[in-house]
Enzyme design. Sequence first.
Site, PDB file in Angstrom:
ATOM      1  CE  LYS A   1      45.540  55.845  43.130  1.00 51.93           C
ATOM      2  NZ  LYS A   1      44.800  55.200  42.447  1.00 51.93           N
ATOM      3  CG  ASN A   2      45.901  55.706  39.150  1.00 58.01           C
ATOM      4  OD1 ASN A   2      45.792  55.158  40.295  1.00 58.01           O
ATOM      5  ND2 ASN A   2      45.055  57.022  38.604  1.00 58.01           N
TER       6      ASN A   2
ATOM      7  CB  CYS B   1      35.112  53.027  45.436  1.00 55.16           C
ATOM      8  SG  CYS B   1      35.172  54.156  44.105  1.00 55.16           S
TER       9      CYS B   1
ATOM     10  NE  ARG C   1      35.748  53.148  39.836  1.00 54.77           N
ATOM     11  CZ  ARG C   1      36.751  53.261  40.575  1.00 54.77           C
ATOM     12  NH1 ARG C   1      36.915  53.791  41.900  1.00 54.77           N
ATOM     13  NH2 ARG C   1      37.989  53.196  39.843  1.00 54.77           N
TER      14      ARG C   1
ATOM     15  CG  ASP D   1      42.121  60.140  38.732  1.00 58.00           C
ATOM     16  OD1 ASP D   1      42.752  59.360  38.402  1.00 58.00           O
ATOM     17  OD2 ASP D   1      40.669  59.834  38.885  1.00 58.00           O
TER      18      ASP D   1
ATOM     19  NE  ARG E   1      42.640  54.162  47.690  1.00 56.69           N
ATOM     20  CZ  ARG E   1      41.986  54.267  46.584  1.00 56.69           C
ATOM     21  NH1 ARG E   1      40.929  55.270  46.859  1.00 56.69           N
ATOM     22  NH2 ARG E   1      42.195  53.876  45.413  1.00 56.69           N
TER      23      ARG E   1
END
Length: 418
Positions: free
Chosen positions: A22-23, A116, A121, A305, A397
């Site tokens: 994803k990143n 978020c 952020r 993460d 997500r």
Amino acid sequence: MQELFVEGGNRLCGELTIQGSKNGVLPVLAATIVCAGECRVENCPHLSDVDASIAILRHLGCCTRWEDGALIVNTTHMDRNEVPDALMREMRSSVIFLGAILARQGEAVLSYPGGCELGPRPIDMHLAALRALGAEIEECGGTLRCTAKVMTAAELVLPMPSVGATENAILAACGAEGTTVIYNAAREPEITELQDFLNAMGAEVCGAGGSIVTVTGKRTLHGGAHRVIGDRIVEATYLCAAAECGGEVRLHGVDYRALSTVTAALSEAGCEIQSEEETVTLRSGGRLRAIRPVRTAPYPGFPTDAQPALMAALLRSAGSTVFVENIFENRFRHVDELARMGADVRVAGRVAVVSGVRTLHGARVKCTDLRGGAALVLAGLQAEGETRLTLLEHIDRGYESIERDLSALGARIERRNA
Ligand code: EPZ
């Protein structure tokens, strides 16, 4: 509304190839607009964050289509430079489009990305880098109006190695005359992936993976092809799952070096780990032991993460482990939900102390954020009885199908429409 139902107690065994990152893919999708042409993004994961990026690309006038598992993006007819609030709110990391739009169009209008679940952020470092390259940025009423008719190379010094700010600076610098130098750049593998993709398009980016990245801008760019790297955080999640449940798993698709701090922690906790190229094998007896304090840090430090997943893996360990979350202000939101399952985690600010308990029990829990939600799944895998999870949109997500992957390794987990 959908729910995940997890029955604890199974050992995990088997092999799995990990989805695309994803990143890694999100900045690559933003980078496609730096030039007019067609790009082929192989191994692109099917995620709601990717869907959000596709929606932005289409809004900007680009065409996208899936073809044999690859996402094809054609940016030739891009005719907009603004991203509306609704699309920005879908995914706060959409701010990554700012640098790319400026490089292509010379102006960009985005609504201010909100905070978020992890905290406010801020994007001050992003904006400072773009201003240093010559962008004029007006912040009014939640909207960022950016103009950069001419961007000129600069020497940028990031106050901290922000991943997003590094990516935005690299993308904007592609549109700046001369050679930009970014000091204190983030060193994550996803930065190297962005460099590889841009260079495949004819850009001249060097140094990614280190703290100093240089970008020679205004090159003639063209479409390119790229294969997205495996998702190191998804792999870390599944290694933690096997570590806590016991069993033996072989996970493919991620450079083992990108996971070294996670595998080191799991080895210290009692797992037997073998790593080679893009395969990590983990064997575990299931009862882990507490480890030395885990301090999250920018890469190559322990990844923030992976903190929730490792915390979940240690919930039944012998002893206590201290976690210090140095990256985000509010990344222990999943702890309250873990407590509903009998976990013993004490939080004070950025510090959490996990004291192992003999057993966890299934409960109804709510996902609080992407990685916190995955941690709740991991807690359910080792709990007695059934755990029901709601608010799965958080998990979706970043995980193509957490239930598909864990079921393939022998877990009892299924998704039902409530
Ligand atoms: C990226 O977020 C990742 N997201 C995050 O993954 C990851 O946790 C984070 O990097 C750190 O590795 C994507 O790549 C899409 P940062 P990013 O800028 O770029 C502060 C996940 O679960 N900061 O390195 O937003 C910021 O508040 C997600 O997959 C400023 O103060 O991370 C944070 O405390 C979560 N000002 C810290 O720096 C700025 O201008 C690190 O942020 C920018 C950041």
